[in-house]
Every structure is written in structure tokens, then in C-alpha cells.
Scaffold this motif. Structure first.
Motif, mmCIF file in Angstrom:
data_model
loop_
_atom_site.group_PDB
_atom_site.id
_atom_site.type_symbol
_atom_site.label_atom_id
_atom_site.label_comp_id
_atom_site.label_asym_id
_atom_site.label_seq_id
_atom_site.Cartn_x
_atom_site.Cartn_y
_atom_site.Cartn_z
ATOM 1 N N SER A 1 0.822 -1.207 0.000
ATOM 2 C CA SER A 1 0.000 0.000 0.000
ATOM 3 C C SER A 1 0.862 1.266 0.000
ATOM 4 N N LEU A 2 1.900 1.234 0.813
ATOM 5 C CA LEU A 2 2.808 2.378 0.908
ATOM 6 C C LEU A 2 3.470 2.646 -0.441
ATOM 7 N N CYS A 3 3.863 1.576 -1.106
ATOM 8 C CA CYS A 3 4.491 1.733 -2.419
ATOM 9 C C CYS A 3 3.495 2.351 -3.404
ATOM 10 N N MET A 4 2.279 1.829 -3.421
ATOM 11 C CA MET A 4 1.280 2.360 -4.354
ATOM 12 C C MET A 4 1.046 3.844 -4.107
ATOM 13 N N THR A 5 0.938 4.201 -2.831
ATOM 14 C CA THR A 5 0.754 5.609 -2.482
ATOM 15 C C THR A 5 1.869 6.461 -3.075
ATOM 16 N N SER A 6 3.079 5.936 -2.975
ATOM 17 C CA SER A 6 4.211 6.732 -3.464
ATOM 18 C C SER A 6 4.234 6.806 -4.992
ATOM 19 N N PHE A 7 3.579 5.842 -5.650
ATOM 20 C CA PHE A 7 3.513 5.906 -7.125
ATOM 21 C C PHE A 7 2.504 6.950 -7.588
ATOM 22 N N ARG A 8 1.557 7.285 -6.729
ATOM 23 C CA ARG A 8 0.424 8.107 -7.118
ATOM 24 C C ARG A 8 0.827 9.415 -7.797
ATOM 25 N N LYS A 9 1.859 10.049 -7.197
ATOM 26 C CA LYS A 9 2.215 11.378 -7.709
ATOM 27 C C LYS A 9 2.596 11.363 -9.182
ATOM 28 N N THR A 10 3.241 10.270 -9.583
ATOM 29 C CA THR A 10 3.673 10.220 -10.988
ATOM 30 C C THR A 10 2.567 9.707 -11.909
ATOM 31 N N ARG A 11 1.472 9.298 -11.349
ATOM 32 C CA ARG A 11 0.357 8.770 -12.143
ATOM 33 C C ARG A 11 -0.933 9.449 -11.687
ATOM 34 N N PRO A 12 -1.052 10.737 -11.881
ATOM 35 C CA PRO A 12 -2.178 11.480 -11.287
ATOM 36 C C PRO A 12 -3.553 10.982 -11.741
ATOM 37 N N ARG A 13 -3.629 10.381 -12.900
ATOM 38 C CA ARG A 13 -4.939 9.958 -13.402
ATOM 39 C C ARG A 13 -5.280 8.510 -13.025
ATOM 40 N N ALA A 14 -4.373 7.859 -12.339
ATOM 41 C CA ALA A 14 -4.557 6.427 -12.079
ATOM 42 C C ALA A 14 -5.699 6.138 -11.120
ATOM 43 N N LYS A 15 -6.455 5.107 -11.458
ATOM 44 C CA LYS A 15 -7.555 4.652 -10.598
ATOM 45 C C LYS A 15 -7.464 3.173 -10.274
ATOM 46 N N TYR A 16 -6.754 2.415 -11.119
ATOM 47 C CA TYR A 16 -6.796 0.958 -11.000
ATOM 48 C C TYR A 16 -5.419 0.329 -10.797
ATOM 49 N N VAL A 17 -5.442 -0.818 -10.149
ATOM 50 C CA VAL A 17 -4.248 -1.651 -10.050
ATOM 51 C C VAL A 17 -4.584 -2.990 -10.691
ATOM 52 N N ILE A 18 -3.764 -3.398 -11.637
ATOM 53 C CA ILE A 18 -3.973 -4.717 -12.238
ATOM 54 C C ILE A 18 -3.408 -5.756 -11.284
ATOM 55 N N TRP A 19 -4.307 -6.680 -10.912
ATOM 56 C CA TRP A 19 -3.954 -7.623 -9.846
ATOM 57 C C TRP A 19 -4.099 -9.053 -10.340
ATOM 58 N N THR A 20 -3.004 -9.772 -10.401
ATOM 59 C CA THR A 20 -3.082 -11.185 -10.755
ATOM 60 C C THR A 20 -3.594 -11.921 -9.533
ATOM 61 N N ARG A 21 -4.701 -12.589 -9.719
ATOM 62 C CA ARG A 21 -5.406 -13.139 -8.565
ATOM 63 C C ARG A 21 -4.544 -14.059 -7.694
ATOM 64 N N ILE A 22 -4.534 -13.773 -6.413
ATOM 65 C CA ILE A 22 -3.887 -14.597 -5.395
ATOM 66 C C ILE A 22 -4.820 -14.504 -4.201
ATOM 67 N N ASP A 23 -5.250 -15.636 -3.678
ATOM 68 C CA ASP A 23 -6.311 -15.564 -2.682
ATOM 69 C C ASP A 23 -5.809 -15.303 -1.266
ATOM 70 N N GLN A 24 -5.190 -14.167 -1.107
ATOM 71 C CA GLN A 24 -4.850 -13.611 0.201
ATOM 72 C C GLN A 24 -5.655 -12.334 0.347
ATOM 73 N N LYS A 25 -6.410 -12.213 1.408
ATOM 74 C CA LYS A 25 -7.184 -10.982 1.578
ATOM 75 C C LYS A 25 -6.284 -9.762 1.643
ATOM 76 N N SER A 26 -5.135 -9.937 2.295
ATOM 77 C CA SER A 26 -4.324 -8.748 2.540
ATOM 78 C C SER A 26 -3.802 -8.145 1.250
ATOM 79 N N SER A 27 -3.525 -8.971 0.291
ATOM 80 C CA SER A 27 -3.019 -8.465 -0.977
ATOM 81 C C SER A 27 -4.074 -7.579 -1.643
ATOM 82 N N LEU A 28 -5.298 -8.096 -1.651
ATOM 83 C CA LEU A 28 -6.391 -7.343 -2.262
ATOM 84 C C LEU A 28 -6.681 -6.057 -1.484
#
Lengths: 508, 508, 508, 508
Positions: free
Chosen positions: C175-202
Motif C-alpha cells: 500500500s505504501l508503495c502504491m501511495t508513493s507511485f500516485r504522484k507520478t500517475r495522477p490519473r490512475a484509478k486501478y491496479v492490475i492484480w493477478t489473482r492470489i487468494d490472500q485478503k491482505s493483498s487485495l
């Protein structure tokens, strides 16, 4: 240079200098100063906190209890630092043990509880010897002896010249002293012993291979005091058959501290050693004053005090003090082997924790609280129709009569106090029975004298007792007493008398 | 019920039952079973792990070293549990101390290092007495004695009947035994002492108030063995003036363990007590076997062993063993006071940590490694033109001649081994000098015999030594020897002889 | 000078030099040398052990995991030394706290469990900032990051350039990493997620304020592998609305590690960030190799791994790694405040304890044991008529079919394994149910794929597992299986199906 | 039966009952009673102390902070007892870990510092979930939440209904709350943020994926107060685009705590969530009173406070509180994974150590000392010609003008205070510079407002500050000020201005 680089550079410098305690140098401040003052930076450098690694140095230089106590982190650092000086904690070269004793400790929890110092103190030659394998443990032992001496002087024994921390109880330490006297008194068979009803005191004489000659105290108004005349007579009769006089200062009222001044004078006159059992006597200014005075005008070869009773550390050690520096050596040499370093460690840690200030304060507080306890006990005794023995010289222990409780219920009264969470208060009843301790027959054991009495309650105010404890003691005492006397009617028909084994005895 | 409520209910139940160790009951599983099996839930309940709080119970019931060692969390729980039984750790009612010794400890760090048990062990009457104030400490002391006995039996001393853990060194413990013999030998003045060059052994006799009569060993091929004839003669001459014979089993080669069977036979014949200094002898199956045999056909009153040398715990204690249960009491009663509980605690923790299995293994490993060490030393000696004394009965210590190093350089060689991180290896040189130990004059002190020799190196393989240490020892020995002999040419012109004080002596 | 004076002088010198670890200088030896060699004493001074206080210095200079582990006394000394650099542990000048957060800790036991370092790490600006108040804590934090980097490189991630120890779980760190990516991707809304059945990942995606686009894996023989095509299509469709692709390497079989090389290539091509959830992937040489390769030919912005799963320290932290040094800064700055220093401390202590050698060994052992476990599981499966999924790329987790156990009893089978002391083994059953995790609907949750299967058992061989555990696992598995299938007949009539909440899920 | 047998029987009984704390039953007394009273023994059995193992039970039943603190031995026992409930500490059956995370800890020192509890708290589903593997750790976590709630209520937040201890800083916890609000506000993009110059507060908004709309405070006499009107207007304009209002209560003077009552009223009116950053606000009765009142008449969804700033435990955790029990669940579920259990442990230990009484006292003392500090600062300010801002509602922080020190020397003045051992005192200077924090441009950062001022000194009186610290602070302040103004003449010619990075900022 980034701020992280500056930081690393700073740390490298710290480590380079091997600085232990040089805690916080304000890096930010240093930077500011550089920019602010340029070359005149030295101007404010004096504001930067002085290195504090002088703390440890000053310990080794002065070998004195520091003025203020050390915080726990520092104590832990200190222990770690010491441990690193024992061979088996080396990190640079693995130590190979090819002897029969190598300080090996297989259980990690045990090693930890010993702070990694496992070699004990002393060598087979003497408790004072340094172990080349165990410099850390040896430093601790040296420091313990120096601190003990410093503590004695702070408590008023200003002419004391040497101290030895011994990892044995008071009785065993007395024994050690007697053993060391033997060589100078080859014909000696007896120790003159002013009666004090502690088994350990008597046993210490037998342990050293001597026999006691018992001098019963004499009654002087309320107090039981030293029969000085008797001692004098015995020495005149037996001369060189006497190893030493063993006197006792700290005791339960109504026994008074022995008249060490008179005994010391006799010992000097007849050239007989004088050993003082000063178990918990450091707490009494009066006792301390008398020992100092006795040494000035008479003879004292050594005096022994308990570590746990005076210094608030766990049971297991004693301090032997002498008024001549050389006098401590034969005593240290009499111990046959290496010994536990725990009492030395505990003493050093405790005095570093307290610092001089709090150490002295704890003794001052005992004096203040003893006065309070005496006042309250006198008042309580009056209320219930009892009285407190007047033994002015005893500044630690008090005795209150129990005439309002039938003899055969007195011990039960004491037991109930214990069950109410009061430890250390003891009921003493009188009896014509003979108690055999190591072959000595003592009538009315526990009362320090064969003379009969009507039963009394002993309480003491020792170092470490809190004001809350003093107050709460009287709350519980009053409540137990009230309930006990109320219920007593019911039992009066019964006749059971019980004397639990060992109850009411003074342990050491 | 929410899952949290179920959880709380479960915990309440755990707490209600006071369950200590009943760790994991699978809550989820229990739930499942209920729904899955309904009334037949018992069917699988046998799968659920049995409560493990039996662990502690079995300790008190069996009083035996558990088969497998306990993990550290359990040891810590155990210590905490014990501490809660000492009065001053009560949480339900504040304890009021109104005596002169109340287990008060002012420094938190000290209290912690004692696991909150501060009252020591024993009372003034005996080391075996229980302190009502300190049930936890007392439990520990009782358990230590039981474990010590169990350990003795596991090591082969199957007929041993009682053990006492004493918080003093081996020498002081020997002294304690002698003191306890005194009463039955009122005319005794002497102890027959088979010479062993440890100061502490000799000092233990003086400390108890007796004088040694020295019996020098005799040479039998390489070994120095007991002069049985001399002992017999002395007893016949002196009779009741003899307190006891003090024999020694564990020693540095080429001295062999004393012939305790012959001595025991003589002692039985003449009705003289026999005390064995078995300092680190538990490690030798041969010694153990001999002690058992000696007791069967002869007389052994007590035997003393060091705690640190045999059990891998810090210096400070010893175990006294007897072959009659009643024989331990007078020894326990001879100690004049309460004593440190640390050695008892350390022994219990160590044996709980190891468990029976690892405890026995550690001794097996010593035996295996000793054989390896002897083989490697013989081989090294051959390579350099020296030889290893053949002292078959000594299964702990070895001696290698040093004929290839000039006498005046031998001690330096030993010192250099020490500086290379090898502790415990000692060089013994021969001399006609007389050493005065406590008034006894001993020629050639260190060699256990006045007979001269050409110098030798002593090494030992004690319990706890690792295979790595044995291997590394020979690596360093070879390298130091090679360098030393190479450089020797340069020094040959010099004549300096130095004998550092106390170097090469066996400590205790 | 007496020997004690010499000793004191030596100690003073030690303290003067602030020597930390300069353990044993054989005083006796030094003396000897003086007398033996006179002016040529230097000759042998080179034999005297070199000062070992270089140990600490080298730590700061090299900032690398030492070759060999440090013993515990040294670790304790190190912690004490660090603590002394925090302002509130100063001993020279009492620190006066006039702010709102001063590292005050009121409970001594808490202070101790934190080794007196109470200020945490970082400042409000960044986790990498140094706290002037807390140099000790800051040193620990810096060292943790350096050690983490060093560890990565030792494990094969040789091109890794920076690491950050984050005191949060893997999910939160993603989550922290994604937050830090935000600034360079101001229009971003989605994360492409290869399914892995861990709740925490999602959940990590939602926590950072984004929405997942789920890419289900595709079946390739036994294995579930990345649908690379799907990812490519999504990026082409959504472009700048995609914040990043979140791939996962470590997972339960039959899911295979994601094809990070292909994903990285796509990400590079389309200039989209790529974040890897490498929770426990450091243990697999194959995964490590692929990440390195993926970075060379494609794009990886950061990869996150769990501290407890890879480094055998308690739960609570993660490591974020990057292939550019500068890439770590925005991530460190994204954390809003100061944080717990415990994971940093634990990592440093653990790596100092192990040393490089044992650290690397522990990973080698996992690899060896995994091979053994796979072999034994395949053999066991054959015996009972099941089979092990062939997922070659998964070197940590294995899956065995459970066709011989009825579907509705499979979960119970898993529970019984747990009740027999086997933790971590999970039974996965198949279902068409939809599980809603944070608003996402996932069919057949737990199986990483909506595709149905006949149920299987998952087991893993992680770092720290011992050979004994592997062997004992199969003993218990076989015994439970035998008993379970034998008793099954009785239940077949019953129809109860139970699915304990959360059972069989992969936690993070 | 011998006395030892009786003792063993007693111990067996204790162990049988699994009694934890049933400390001292006076065995001797029980015996006496038997003989004394025969069948009427029950008469006095009520005197025997009641079993104290009720202590632990009552903890689980009441889940409340006990009235009086527990002594350390009890805390240690408690930790050991808890640890025994984690699977990997089982002693009855060796646990076999066949999963990817098994609580393995390789370094003994790390395991010890975690009291053998290594599994952390929560599961991937929620921080509130119980780990079947780790009942002990889970109990600790549950208890921490209950204690936190109890503490809130004791401090006046009587209507608080649920608390969650979060192992992250205040900022991260705010972020967690915002994330959990997201689901109910799908269109939300903004957080209305009343300006407070802490980076972490602002960053928490970005971290959760939102953008702040900044509401600058307005000047009301000396104080900076909430611009309520502005907030109202923003909500009316943006409606569902607003996720929540983030208000702040604890802050540096002259900023006043936000007008949470007015904000709550607006939020209720417009149905917008309201989140309060109450970092160290528990210390102010005024703030607590206002939050309670605001909840009664308006809306508060959650409020967050720092663990270290209010509860005197090390940095690393926060408490989230809600006024509805159900409101805590979505917040607990938002955390993506298992988390460190250290802050929970530290909180429980600290509150058990203090007990209710001392916990409440520590807050009372802060209030008393704050009044004293304000009085002394006003007096000092008058003496030197400065004044203290009048911000009545701020009961923690004070601000004194620095008009007598030139602007360019003010920061240096602050640094010198730090170098004199005063931490936490900060000098704030005014500037027109723009500081960019996460993309937000803030003028005059540090002053909470773009409005210019002449520089001031901030000091705070937080929980845990001692009277000695307050007094000593003024001694040092006066001495530094005097010296500083005296020396100032010399520098006036120089023009250097320095602003150390990050100096004067409020960390979180």
C-alpha cells in the motif's frame, strides 16, 4: 554529503574513539554552527555537552560510590562491558578451554542471570586474587570491596581501613575470621561468647573448631547488658587458651548491644583478639559510634556485617571490616577456593543504583521511622495495658510485654500476625527448658538469658521499611489484638500448648 | 455468541481451572466437532491434545530430572511461578515486614537477576530447613537436592542416598563435613591428607580447625599413586586423634586418583571417617565405579564435588553426597546461617534445560573426547620427541613431557599458549624449593610430590569441551610449539628465569 | 606496586582508552616478558592478542553482516551501547523534556523489553530521517536498511540497490508503495492484480485508494500460471488509468509464481509501474533469479517481502527493495509519521546473531529440505492413491489431491492435522460460492481461481523448518490419514458440512 | 511425616490445583491449629489468607484495569503464562510447522525481547481476529483493546464504546480510518483538513488516496481557531465528493484545538463523516469534554490518539476510538494483514503496572504541572520583556514571543536550548516561503497559518513530565537566555541565516 552520510561519518568517529557513553552530540547544531560562525565555531563548542565517558573512568580512578545513582541502561552497559573482559566472552579469538574449570555454562538462562560472568571471584590462594581468565569478574570483586569500604566510611566508620565482601552468611564469615586468628594463637581452644540466642552465632565458633565459653548478660533495669566483669575474669583465668572474644552489637530487645568499648579495652590490655558480630548494626548510629570509639581506645580485630540486612540485597553475603589495611589479607587467604561473585555484583549494582545520596538517605529514613515506631508502640502498649521495654541503646528492635494474653496463647497470637501478612514480628515466651545447640545447653533459648519473663512481642524497624509499612503494621496489630482478646474466652477451657519448631528464633 | 465472546469464554475457563500449560485447544475444531458429530463429539475428543499442566505436577511428584529438557519459555514460567510463593511477592495482601531481614531488594536490576527470590536457602538451624517466608526459594532448594541425588545416580553412583547443594566452593564444603565429624571424634586433632597440590584442599583442613598429616604419593611406573601403607600406619599410631582421612580422586596427571577402595577398607577396619574430595571426579566412570565399590566394602562418610566443574554452571557451589540418608543432616546443620540460593537455582535450571537425555550425553561426549585427546596428544608427543605419561586411571587430565624445551623457558611456553587463547593448559616445572602453605612446607609444589622431574604440560578434557576445541587445541599447540622452538636459538644466551606467581597451580 | 595496584592501573588504562572489547591481555604474561626479555619485550608482544574493539568499528565502516555471528554477550553490549546514544539515556546531563513526545516510558518492564530505546524510527518527513533525540535508535534503523540490502544481495538479488525496513505487514507495505507511485500517475484509478487468494493483498489496493482489476490465472497442465495476454490487453485499454501491475511470486501450489519477466517487459513497454508482492519469495532461488532477470529486461519499481517469513523474526515488518537507489526515497517519505523500531532492531540482532555464514546456510537448508519434502509427499501420495500437483516453479509450497476423502470431510481432516500439532497444513475444498472481499466478488476463494477441483492439501517448507519437522510431519500425516479413513465408514451416513470461518486462508 | 514430607505434600497440592498465585499458606500455622483446636480448626481458617489466584481470573472476567498496579514478578508471570498458550511454546507435543509462517525466531535474544510471543496480532481478515496458532498473543491483543476502552472512559470519554490498538503511528491510523470510510462514500475524492503543520497529518490523507482541501485557521485575539464557516461552505459546495472532515485537537500554541463541537454539528447536518486527530489530546480535560459534547449533539465517526504521547510507552502505536461498537469493525478489517503485537503488549503491561489509580494520577499531575509551567513562563516572559500568547483552550502547549532576539538568531537560540539538554522546546520563525508537502503548498510552514509573526518559543507539558523537569527547565532557560543576549553583540555584524532541515517541525 547527504544527511545520512554525515550521520555515518559521525558514527564512525564515535566508534573509532571507542566512546562508550558519549551520548548525544547534536549533529544538527554542529552543522548550524559551521555555517553560522565559520571559523569561530569553537566559540560555541563549549556549549556542546562534555563527553560523558568520563563516568566510567572516574569510577576506576576514584573507586567511590558516585554521588547520584546510575540509571538502569547505564548499569546494563556497565555489566556488558565488564563481561567482555572475561576470557570466555572474547569475540576476537575463540577461547579454547583445556583445563578442568573453564567457566562453561550450558544453560543460556543461567548464563544470562549471571550477566555472562561465570568465573566467580578469588583463587585458591585468596579471595583477593585476580583471575587472569576473568578480568571482568575480578574488577567487580575489587570494586565491591572498595565500595564496601566507602559505604562503611559514609555510615560513620571513618577509621575503617579495609573491607572484604565474602559470599557467605554472617556466621560463616565470623568463622573465617576465627580461622585466620588461629595462627597467631596456636594454643587457643575457646572463644568467649556473650550470649545471643542465634544458632548461627554459636555454630560459627564450632565450625572454626573452637568451643564457646558463655557469658550470660546481666539485667540493668529493663535491658540485658554485657557482663564485662565476667569476661575480664575469664581472660585472666584462661589467657592464651582464649582465641578471641566474640561480641554482638545488633540484637533483639530487651538485649542491648554489647558494651564493645569495655570489651575492646580488656582485649587490648590482655592482648586478646576481639571479633564483633555486627550483623545489622550499621543501621544504628549509636552502635557505629561505639565501634569507632572502642577501636580508638581498645582492640577490634575485625567486625562482620550482613549484606542483605544492611544493603537490601538478596541473602548470601557479608562484609568483613578491619581497622588495619593489612589485617584483611589473612582473612581473605583463609577461604579455601574460588567463590561466588554474586554478592559482590549485587553490592556494586545496588550502590551504583542508589548513589551516595540515596544510600545515605535510606539509613536516615530508618532512624526517623524507628523513632516513629517506638512512639506508636509505646502508645499502643499503654492503650492495652502493656509496656515497651526501655532499652535505649537498641535502635533497631523493640519489645512489648504480653501480660494481657495467657502464656499458652502467646505463640498463637504471633502466628496469627504472620497469617495477616506481618513477617518478622515474633512472640517470645519464657521457659525453664534447656535447649541443646551444638552441645551447648541454653536455658530459656530465644530470650538471650536464662532469667524468666512474662512473654513479649519483638518488632524491628530495619533499613528499607517504608512509612506505609510502619503505619499498616499498627493497623493490623490493633485489629488482630482486638479480635484475639475478644475470642479468647471461648478457648480458655482448652489446655493445648504448642510450640512450632523454630518459631521465634532469630535467623541469620 | 460472536467469535470474540467464545474466545473470552474459553479463556475464562482456562483461568478458572488455573491451567498453566494447557496450551492449545483448537477452538475452531471444537466448534466443528459439535456441529459435525452432535452427541458423538466425544468420538474425536481423544484427538485433542491432553492437558500439559501435568508437566509441573510430575515434577513435584517424581522429583526427578525430566527425560527431555524444557524450553526457555517454560523455564521462565517456572521461575515466575516459584517466585510468587515467596511472601514478599504476594499480590493479594501487601506483606508488612517488621523484622530485621525481610528479603528487601532496593535495586530493580538485582531483584531481576535473582528472579525475585531474595531469601536464600535454609535457616540458622540447617541448610535443609524450609523458610515459611519463602516457600518458592525453599522449593527450589529442595528440588536442587533431589536433582543432585538423581544426577549422581544417573552417573553411576546408584547407592548414593542423599545430596546437599552447598553454596560454597569444594574446599569450604570439605571443611563443613569435617566440622560435622567433630562431635563424634572429640579427641581428634589431625586429618590424614594424601598430598594433592591444591591450596584449597589443604586450607580446608585448617579452616575446620585441624592439622594435616601429609602422605606423599609413591611412584608406580609413570603414575603417582596412594601410599596406602603409610595411611594405615598413621591410623594405627594416632587412633582417635585422627578426625578422618581426606582422599582425592580428581587430579592432574601424572598423579592418579587415590586408591579409595584401599583407604575405605582401612577406615572401616579402624572405625575412622573417610572424606573424599571428588572435585571433578563425576566425569570419570572409573572414579565413580571405585567410589561405589569402596563404599560397599569399606567406609565413606561423605564425598564432595564441584558444581561448576561437573555441571557447567557458574562458580559458587558444591554437592555433598552421602551413602546414608541420615548422614546428610549433621552436615546441613553445621552451616551457621542462611545461605545463597543461587547455586541451587542454577543447578535446577541447568538440569531442567538439559533434561536427563542431554545431561547424560554431555558426560558420554567427555569420555569420547578424552580418548580422542589422549590419542592426538600421544601422536603429537611422538612427532616432537616427547611422551605422554601413562596414567591409565586418570580419565580427565593428561601430562606430556617437555624435554625439548629448556627448563627455564618452559613456563614461558605455557604463557604463550594462554596468550594464544588456550586456557587451562599448564606447564609444571620441577624445583627443590619449599612452598609454605598455611604453615605446611611442601617441596616441589605443583607436582604433588617432592620427587623431581623434567617439566611437563598438563591438559584436561572436561565436561562441556567441544570437538572443535579439541581439534583447535592441537592446531594452536603445534603452531606455538613450532614457532617457539624455532625462535629459541636467539634466547639461549639469556638466563632469565621467571615463575609468575600462582602460575600452574590448580585452583578450586 | 602490589598486584592489585597493577590491576587497577591496567583497568584505568582500559577505561581511558574507552576500549570496548579489548578483552584479555594477560597481565601476568606482560610482567613475565618484561623480566624475561628486558628491552626486547616487543619481540613477543606480537603474540599478545590484538585488540578486538575493531569489531564494532568494522560494523560501522562496512555496514555489512559480519561473516560469523556474534555471541549473546556481545549483542547485549551492542544494544546497551546504542541505547546510550538516545537523549533520554544520557548520564552526564539530565535531559529535560519540554515537548509532547519525549520517549518517556513509565513501566520498567516495557523499557527493558525495548532495550531502553523508545523513540522509534524516522520523523514525520520520512522513515529514513535521523532523530537528533535518538541517535541510537537511528543508528539501528540505518543499519537495518543496510543489512537488509546486504541480505538481498547475498540471496542473489545482486542488482538490488536500496532497501527499506518498514514496520508494517507486507500488505500495508505494498500500500505504501502504491501511495508513493500516485504522484507520478495522477490519473490512475486501478491496479492490475493477478489473482492470489490472500485478503491482505487485495486489501492493500483498496487501502491505497485504488480499485483492482482482477486477472485470473490460467491452467497450464497442473499449474495455475499468469495470464500475460490479459494483462497486456488491460494496459493497452486503460493506459494512464492504471497505477501499476501488482504481481505475486510466493504462493500456494498449484498456483505458480507469476511470470514476472513477461509482466516486467509489458510494463516497460507501456511505461507502467510494476510492483511485486514477494512475501516469502526470497527462499526460492528460481523466484530470485526471475526477479533479477525481469529487472534487466523489463521494469520493476519495487518488490516487498515479509520479515517474519524470510528472516525468522516475529511478525510486524517487511522489506521494500528497489533497483534504483533514488527509488526508495519517495516510499520512505510516504509513511506519515514516526514508526516502531522493533522490526529494524529484530532484523539487525538476528543477522548479527547468525552472521553471514549461518544466514546463507539457513536458506540452503530450506532448499535441501524442500526437495526431501516433495520426494516424501510424492511417495506418500502414491501409496494412498493420490497425486502431487506438478508445479515445478513453486519451490516452497506443495499440493496433494484428496480424492480418497469425501468432499464434506476434507476440512475436518485438515482440522485434525492441526489438533495433532501440525500447523500450516491447509485443506482446500472447491466451491461455486462467491466470497466478497472488500467489494470484490471472488468465486472459489482460496483456490486462486474460479475453476473447480476435487480438494487438495497444501503444505510448505519454509526457512527455519528442521529436518526433524519434515520427518515428523510425515509420521503424523500417515497416522492421521490411516485412522481417519478407517473411521470414515461410521460417518458416511451423516451429512454435516462445516466450514470454519477463515480456515484454509492464507494470512499475511 | 517429616516436615519435608509435609512440605512436599503441600507443594503437590498446590501444583495439583494449578494454583498460580496462592502464595503463602503458613504450613507451621496450619499444624499448630490442628493441635490447638482439634476439630474446631475451621474457626481460624478464615484468618488464613484467601487464595490470590483470583487475580488473574478477575482480569479475564472484568477486562478492566485493576485498581492497583501489579508488581513486576506478577507481570513476568503473566507474560510467561500468556506465552504458553501460543502453539510454538507447547511443551506437551512438539509443534510441527508446515506452513509459510510459523512464528519461528532464530535469535534467542529476539525471542526473549518478544517474551516468546512471535505471531503478532490479527489475521488477514481483520486486526480483531483470533489466531488459533497464537492464543496467548490473541489474548494480549483483546485485552489491549479492552484496556484502551477502559482508559478512555476513565479519562472522561464515558460514551466511547469501542477501541482498537493499531500498531502504526497516528497518521497511518488516520489513513486506516479514511480507507474504511471509502465504501460508504464511493464518490468521495477530498478530505477537508483544518490546517495543522504536521507533515504526517497531511500525508495521511494522501496515503489513503484522497486530496486535502485546506481550511486555514482564523486569528481570534492571540489564538488561531477553526474557520467553521469555511468548512460549512465547502461541504455545501462539494457534498458527496467529501470523504470526511479531519479535525485536530492537540496542537502547538497559539493554534487552539479545533472547534469539534461546531464541526460535528455540521457533519451531522450534512451527513458527512468526521474524523478527529486527537494525537495527544487525552491529556486535556477541555478537549475530552468537547469531544464528548460534540458526539452528543453532532457526529464523530472515529478519533485517533497516539500511544506513546498519552500512555508513556515506546513509539509505534495508536488507539482508534469510536462511539458505536459496530463502527470499529470496518476499521479493523481495513488493515491488510497480521500486525506487530508490541504496542498492544506495551499498553497492557503499562496499565497493569500503573493500575487505575496511578494511571489517573499521572494525568492529574500533568494538569497541575501545566498550570505551574504557564505561571512560571508568564512570569519569565514579563521579566525579559516578552509575553505568552493567551490560548486558554490549549492546555498542553504554550508559546512565548521572542521579540528581544533578532529573527536570524532565533533558531540558534532554540538549538542551544537543545544542546543544554532541553528537548522538545522549539523556536518558530515566520517566513513568506512556500513549503511543498506532498504537492500541497503551505506558506509559513510550522506556524499553522500563513499569517506572519515575530517568532516564538513553543514548550509543552506532557504526561510524564516531572516537577523537577519543569523547575529545571526554567533554570536552564534563564541561564541560556542571559548568556545568549549578553554574547549577541559580537555576532550582530554577521549575516548568516541558517535553518536546519526539519527543525521546529512537529513530528508525529
Amino acid at each position: 554529503m547527504t544527511s545520512t552520510q554525515i550521520f555515518w561519518a559521525h558514527i564512525s568517529r564515535l566508534a573509532e574513539n571507542g566512546i562508550l557513553f558519549d551520548a548525544v552530540v547534536n549533529i544538527a547544531l554542529l552543522q548550524e554552527m559551521k555555517s553560522a560562525f565559520g571559523k569561530r565555531e569553537g566559540e560555541y563548542s563549549r556549549l556542546v555537552s562534555k563527553s560523558s565517558n568520563k563516568l566510567l573512568n572516574s569510577l576506576w580512578e576514584k573507586k567511590r560510590i558516585p554521588e547520584d545513582g546510575w540509571p538502569e541502561p547505564t548499569l546494563e552497559l556497565f555489566l556488558s562491558w565488564l563481561a567482555c573482559h572475561d576470557t570466555n566472552n572474547r569475540v576476537d579469538m575463540v577461547s579454547i578451554g583445556a583445563g578442568e574449570r573453564e567457566g562453561r555454562v550450558v544453560a543460556p538462562i543461567v548464563r544470562r542471570l549471571h550477566c555472562n560472568m561465570t568465573h566467580g571471584v578469588g583463587r585458591s590462594g585468596s579471595l583477593l586474587e585476580v583471575q587472569p581468565k576473568a578480568l571482568g569478574s575480578s574488577m567487580l570483586a575489587c570494586l565491591a570491596n572498595e565500595f564496601a569500604l566507602n559505604a562503611m566510611q559514609l555510615l560513620g566508620l571513618t577509621t575503617c581501613k579495609a573491607c572484604l565482601v565474602v559470599p557467605m552468611c554472617t556466621g560463616m564469615s565470623l568463622s573465617l575470621c576465627m580461622t585466620s586468628f588461629r595462627k597467631t594463637r596456636p594454643r587457643a581452644k575457646y572463644v568467649i561468647w556473650t550470649r545471643i540466642d542465634q544458632k548461627s552465632s554459636l555454630k560459627s565458633i564450632f565450625h572454626a573448631g573452637f568451643e564457646p565459653i558463655i557469658v550470660e548478660p546481666v539485667r540493668e533495669r529493663d535491658a540485658l547488658v554485657t557482663n564485662v566483669e565476667h569476661i575480664n575474669r575469664l581472660i585472666e583465668q584462661r589467657g592464651s587458651e582464649i582465641l578471641c572474644v566474640l561480641s554482638t552489637t545488633s540484637c533483639f530487645a530487651p538485649r542491648a548491644p554489647d558494651n564493645v568499648e569495655a570489651i575492646a579495652a580488656i582485649c587490648r590490655l590482655h592482648d586478646v583478639p576481639h571479633l564483633i558480630n555486627n550483623a545489622y548494626g550499621l543501621q544504628s548510629e549509636e552502635i557505629v559510634r561505639k565501634i569507632v570509639a572502642a577501636n580508638e581506645t581498645g582492640r577490634i580485630d575485625a567486625f562482620v556485617q550482613s549484606l542483605d540486612k544492611n544493603f537490601q540485597i538478596p541473602v548470601g553475603g557479608a562484609i568483613v571490616g578491619t581497622f588495619k589495611q593489612s589485617a584483611i589479607l589473612p582473612i581473605a587467604q583463609a577461604y579455601p577456593g574460588r567463590a561466588s561473585g554474586i554478592p559482590s555484583r549485587d553490592l556494586v549494582l545496588t550502590l551504583l543504583h542508589q548513589g551516595r545520596r540515596k544510600f545515605v538517605e535510606s539509613f536516615d529514613r530508618q532512624r526517623m521511622l524507628f523513632v516513629k515506631m517506638r512512639r506508636k508502640l509505646v502508645s499502643f502498649a499503654e492503650d492495652i495495658g502493656e509496656c515497651v521495654y526501655d532499652v535505649e541503646e537498641n535502635e533497631i528492635s523493640l519489645a512489648m510485654t504480653l501480660s494481657t494474653i495467657p502464656l499458652e496463647k502467646q505463640t498463637l497470637f504471633g502466628s496469627i500476625l504472620f497469617s495477616r501478612g506481618i513477617s518478622g514480628a515474633r512472640v517470645l515466651t519464657s521457659s525453664h527448658d534447656v535447649k541443646n545447640v551444638e552441645g551447648c545447653e541454653l536455658i530459656n533459648f530465644g530470650s538471650h538469658c536464662s532469667e524468666q519473663h512474662g512473654g513479649y512481642l519483638n518488632v524491628a524497624c530495619a533499613v528499607g521499611m517504608t512509612e506505609y509499612e510502619v503505619d499498616e503494621f499498627f493497623v493490623r496489630l490493633a485489629s488482630v489484638y482486638a479480635k484475639f482478646t475478644r475470642d479468647m474466652g471461648q478457648w480458655m477451657s482448652e489446655k493445648s500448648i504448642f510450640q512450632p519448631d523454630g518459631y521465634g528464633e532469630e535467623d541469620d
